[in-house]
Scaffold this motif. Structure first.
Motif, PDB file in Angstrom:
ATOM      1  N   ARG A 147      69.909 -55.900  15.144  1.00  0.00           N
ATOM      2  CA  ARG A 147      71.085 -56.749  15.023  1.00  0.00           C
ATOM      3  C   ARG A 147      71.136 -57.420  13.639  1.00  0.00           C
ATOM      4  NH1 ARG A 147      71.392 -61.929  15.518  1.00  0.00           N
ATOM      5  NH2 ARG A 147      69.207 -61.990  16.095  1.00  0.00           N
ATOM      6  N   LEU A 149      70.364 -56.194  10.774  1.00  0.00           N
ATOM      7  CA  LEU A 149      70.967 -55.342   9.746  1.00  0.00           C
ATOM      8  C   LEU A 149      72.477 -55.266   9.936  1.00  0.00           C
ATOM      9  CD1 LEU A 149      68.379 -52.433   9.368  1.00  0.00           C
ATOM     10  CD2 LEU A 149      68.608 -54.555   8.064  1.00  0.00           C
ATOM     11  N   VAL A 152      73.936 -58.104   8.217  1.00  0.00           N
ATOM     12  CA  VAL A 152      74.058 -57.892   6.773  1.00  0.00           C
ATOM     13  C   VAL A 152      75.390 -57.205   6.476  1.00  0.00           C
ATOM     14  CG1 VAL A 152      73.125 -56.608   4.808  1.00  0.00           C
ATOM     15  CG2 VAL A 152      71.582 -57.846   6.325  1.00  0.00           C
ATOM     16  N   GLY A 153      75.716 -56.194   7.257  1.00  0.00           N
ATOM     17  CA  GLY A 153      76.997 -55.515   7.088  1.00  0.00           C
ATOM     18  C   GLY A 153      78.166 -56.465   7.260  1.00  0.00           C
ATOM     19  N   ARG A 166      77.898 -47.098   7.813  1.00  0.00           N
ATOM     20  CA  ARG A 166      76.949 -47.408   6.744  1.00  0.00           C
ATOM     21  C   ARG A 166      75.692 -48.113   7.220  1.00  0.00           C
ATOM     22  NH1 ARG A 166      79.708 -48.971   1.286  1.00  0.00           N
ATOM     23  NH2 ARG A 166      77.495 -48.890   0.847  1.00  0.00           N
ATOM     24  N   ILE A 167      75.707 -48.641   8.450  1.00  0.00           N
ATOM     25  CA  ILE A 167      74.494 -49.293   8.961  1.00  0.00           C
ATOM     26  C   ILE A 167      73.974 -48.529  10.179  1.00  0.00           C
ATOM     27  CG2 ILE A 167      73.472 -51.436   9.810  1.00  0.00           C
ATOM     28  CD1 ILE A 167      74.640 -52.315   7.354  1.00  0.00           C
ATOM     29  N   PRO A 170      73.034 -44.431   9.554  1.00  0.00           N
ATOM     30  CA  PRO A 170      71.738 -44.178   8.893  1.00  0.00           C
ATOM     31  C   PRO A 170      70.556 -44.732   9.677  1.00  0.00           C
ATOM     32  CG  PRO A 170      73.174 -45.547   7.507  1.00  0.00           C
ATOM     33  CD  PRO A 170      73.976 -45.133   8.678  1.00  0.00           C
ATOM     34  N   ALA A 171      70.763 -45.832  10.391  1.00  0.00           N
ATOM     35  CA  ALA A 171      69.649 -46.420  11.136  1.00  0.00           C
ATOM     36  C   ALA A 171      69.200 -45.526  12.298  1.00  0.00           C
ATOM     37  CB  ALA A 171      70.031 -47.806  11.654  1.00  0.00           C
ATOM     38  N   ARG A 246      63.934 -39.211   3.727  1.00  0.00           N
ATOM     39  CA  ARG A 246      62.964 -39.492   2.671  1.00  0.00           C
ATOM     40  C   ARG A 246      62.567 -40.970   2.637  1.00  0.00           C
ATOM     41  NH1 ARG A 246      64.024 -39.110  -2.854  1.00  0.00           N
ATOM     42  NH2 ARG A 246      66.173 -39.286  -2.214  1.00  0.00           N
ATOM     43  N   TRP A 247      63.481 -41.842   3.078  1.00  0.00           N
ATOM     44  CA  TRP A 247      63.235 -43.280   2.976  1.00  0.00           C
ATOM     45  C   TRP A 247      62.199 -43.765   3.975  1.00  0.00           C
ATOM     46  CZ3 TRP A 247      64.443 -45.936   7.454  1.00  0.00           C
ATOM     47  CH2 TRP A 247      65.298 -45.286   8.348  1.00  0.00           C
ATOM     48  N   GLN A 248      61.917 -42.924   4.981  1.00  0.00           N
ATOM     49  CA  GLN A 248      61.040 -43.414   6.043  1.00  0.00           C
ATOM     50  C   GLN A 248      59.591 -43.486   5.600  1.00  0.00           C
ATOM     51  OE1 GLN A 248      61.887 -41.005   9.556  1.00  0.00           O
ATOM     52  NE2 GLN A 248      62.012 -42.969  10.598  1.00  0.00           N
TER      53      GLN A 248
ATOM     54  N   TRP B  87      67.124 -47.440   4.130  1.00  0.00           N
ATOM     55  CA  TRP B  87      67.503 -46.090   3.705  1.00  0.00           C
ATOM     56  C   TRP B  87      68.209 -46.099   2.355  1.00  0.00           C
ATOM     57  CZ3 TRP B  87      69.180 -48.450   8.198  1.00  0.00           C
ATOM     58  CH2 TRP B  87      70.441 -49.016   8.136  1.00  0.00           C
ATOM     59  N   TRP B 126      62.033 -47.478  -3.160  1.00  0.00           N
ATOM     60  CA  TRP B 126      62.431 -47.829  -1.793  1.00  0.00           C
ATOM     61  C   TRP B 126      62.007 -49.267  -1.500  1.00  0.00           C
ATOM     62  CZ3 TRP B 126      65.745 -44.577  -0.044  1.00  0.00           C
ATOM     63  CH2 TRP B 126      65.643 -43.218  -0.336  1.00  0.00           C
ATOM     64  N   ARG B 128      60.539 -50.483   1.008  1.00  0.00           N
ATOM     65  CA  ARG B 128      59.211 -50.594   1.606  1.00  0.00           C
ATOM     66  C   ARG B 128      58.098 -50.572   0.570  1.00  0.00           C
ATOM     67  NH1 ARG B 128      57.485 -45.177   1.309  1.00  0.00           N
ATOM     68  NH2 ARG B 128      59.221 -43.723   1.552  1.00  0.00           N
TER      69      ARG B 128
END
Lengths: 255, 261
Positions: A147, A149, A152-153, A166-167, A170-171, A246-248, B87, B126, B128
């Motif tokens: 919630r 994030l 933030v949106g 956008r939130i 991707p989440a 890739r961000w994970q 992300w 990133w 993180r």
């Protein structure tokens, strides 16, 4: 002793294979119902040369692909719908959960009665099997989006649609991809069931044919090819989706 | 360019908890106002109402004299946690706060802010990969890239160690001198309030109300070691003690100065 991990993993199957091969070769074991590796290789080679294996693989893959696409698309659509709207959730989810409570294979007789013995009933069964993990995985992920994030949106002026795009999207991406992967797994499970219930080609047919002809070697070849195809499809999804994950932190995906 | 005026603000949650009652607070243009108090005094609730994240049960919120409801493009916020979008790269996270800007302008501001927060060249990393303090700097940059009229700070420094906290205070103050947003901040740290704020709103709990409003007339930059600074801290502490005494009396028991002071 320093061996790479994959070599270590191969030690037990290789040892078993060699033992079995020797046991059959020296007459300790019969080998008709449990053919040794050399026979399997030979059968696989013959089936490949005659083009038979390829036509079975193509038939199975075609069914899995179409069934998966339908099931995954429907699962994604309904997952998004129920995740986005509390009203849709109250309206649809109880019915979907009720259908889910029926073991999917129990649909086989009805599908055959309704859709006939040919492709349509097979595709329906596969799609049904793929639908549930995708639907459930996506819905659960949408419901558990942080919630904080979302806020933030809102603070930065995103509309409801903008937040979804956008939130939320991707989440939930990692969970959605994981759901698709288990969907593929179930797709293969159900293609076997579908082909066992009557088909003139496909790896499932090869299984059934092997049983009726007493050819344990073609059964085992079909099983190994199933395993390889499943692995390849899973690896394909992992490879295609790697860039977006890739961000994970934990993206070191195990194939 | 933006004043913040809160009139008769109250909030009662659906479960019947009254978090806030009859609060009047005003922040002048470019002023820093600190809401100070312990837990349960409704300071975060008040900030969330001003941010438009929650809806007030009674009263009004005005920005620049105009009554508003919901989130507002002139209002930006930094939360207790950095809340970066994992992300997006660090640069894109900062840019996220300036979606209304033209692309070239946004990129220029992102680069400028990255340098200002001491992370030049980190735009492609990133979130993180950054430390907690660095992430909070990025969150501050994200909140300021759009040059908001009002910046809300919800205890953004509370999870950081003393050293990091001090440098972040300096960062916020230097960005504030440059961009002059009106800042409404929530804190439970008396020293932090005295370092940053022009005015301190001391709040008391159950339900959250304003105890008193104190002017901080110390010249900037403020010297934490100056005697006047100590004096101001003590005055604030007295105000808090008064609020505790008043709230404790009718309920009996649990009076006195709590250990966190």
């Amino acid at each position: 002793m320093k061996l790479p991990g994959w070599v270590v993993g191969l030690l037990i199957p290789a040892a078993l294979g060699v033992c079995w091969e020797l046991a059959v070769r020296y007459g300790v074991a019969p080998g008709r119902l449990m053919p040794p590796p050399s026979r399997l290789a030979q059968t696989a080679w013959t089936l490949t040369l005659s083009g038979e294996l390829w036509s079975h693989v193509a038939a199975t893959m075609w069914r899995v692909a179409i069934g998966f696409l339908i099931g995954a698309a429907a699962g994604t659509l309904f997952g998004m719908l129920c995740g986005a709207s509390a009203w849709a959730m109250r309206l649809l989810d109880p019915s979907i959960q009720a259908v889910r409570a029926v073991p999917s294979l129990a649909w086989v007789p009805l599908f055959i009665l309704w859709l006939g013995i040919f492709e349509t009933s097979k595709l329906a069964l596969i799609a049904l099997g793929v639908f549930f993990p995708v639907y459930l995985g996506l819905l659960t992920a949408i419901q558990s989006v942080d919630r904080k994030l979302i806020e933030v949106g809102r603070i930065f002026g995103l509309s409801r649609w903008g937040i979804a795009l956008r939130i939320t999207w991707p989440a939930v991406m990692p969970a959605w991809i994981a759901a698709l992967r288990s969907g593929v797994g179930l797709g293969f499970m159900f293609v076997v069931a579908a082909e066992l219930m009557g088909a003139s080609e496909g790896l499932g047919y090869l299984l059934l044919d092997g049983q009726q002809m007493g050819r344990a070697d073609s059964i085992l070849v079909a099983m190994i090819v199933f395993a390889l195809l499943g692995k390849v499809c899973d690896g394909f999804i992992v490879a295609v989706t790697r860039p977006v994950l890739r961000w994970q932190d934990t993206h070191r995906v195990q194939l | 360019m933006t004043t913040v005026t809160v009139r008769g603000l109250g909030k009662t949650y659906a479960d019947g908890t009254e978090a806030l009652r009859g609060v009047d607070v005003h922040a002048d243009e470019g002023e820093i106002v600190a809401l100070l108090g312990g837990s349960g005094c409704g300071k975060t609730t008040l900030l969330r109402l001003v941010a438009g994240l929650d809806v007030a049960s009674t009263g009004t919120i005005s920005l620049g004299g105009e009554v508003v409801s919901g989130t507002h493009p002139a209002v930006s916020a930094v939360f207790q946690e950095p809340r970066l979008l994992p992300w997006l790269s660090v640069g894109d996270n900062i840019g996220f706060g300036g979606r209304r800007l033209a692309k070239a302008e946004r990129q220029a501001r992102v680069d400028g802010l990255l340098a200002r927060i001491g992370l030049p060249g980190a735009g492609g990393r990133w979130p993180r990969e950054l430390s907690g303090g660095q992430q909070q700097r990025v969150a501050i940059a994200r909140a300021l890239i759009g040059h908001p009229g009002v910046l809300l700070l919800d205890e953004p420094f509370s999870a950081l160690d003393t050293f990091t906290r001090g440098t972040l205070h300096d960062l916020v103050l230097s960005l504030w001198r440059e961009l002059r947003p009106t800042i409404v901040m929530v804190t439970h740290d008396i020293e932090e309030a005295v370092v940053l704020a022009d005015r301190i709103v001391v709040m008391k709990p159950h339900p959250g109300r304003v105890q008193e409003i104190m002017q901080v007339d110390l010249p900037r930059p403020r010297d934490r070691l100056a005697p006047q600074f100590d004096l101001m801290k003590r005055n604030v502490l007295r105000a808090i003690n008064r609020s505790l005494a008043e709230t404790a009396r009718p309920r009996g028991g649990e009076g006195g100065v709590p250990a966190w002071i």
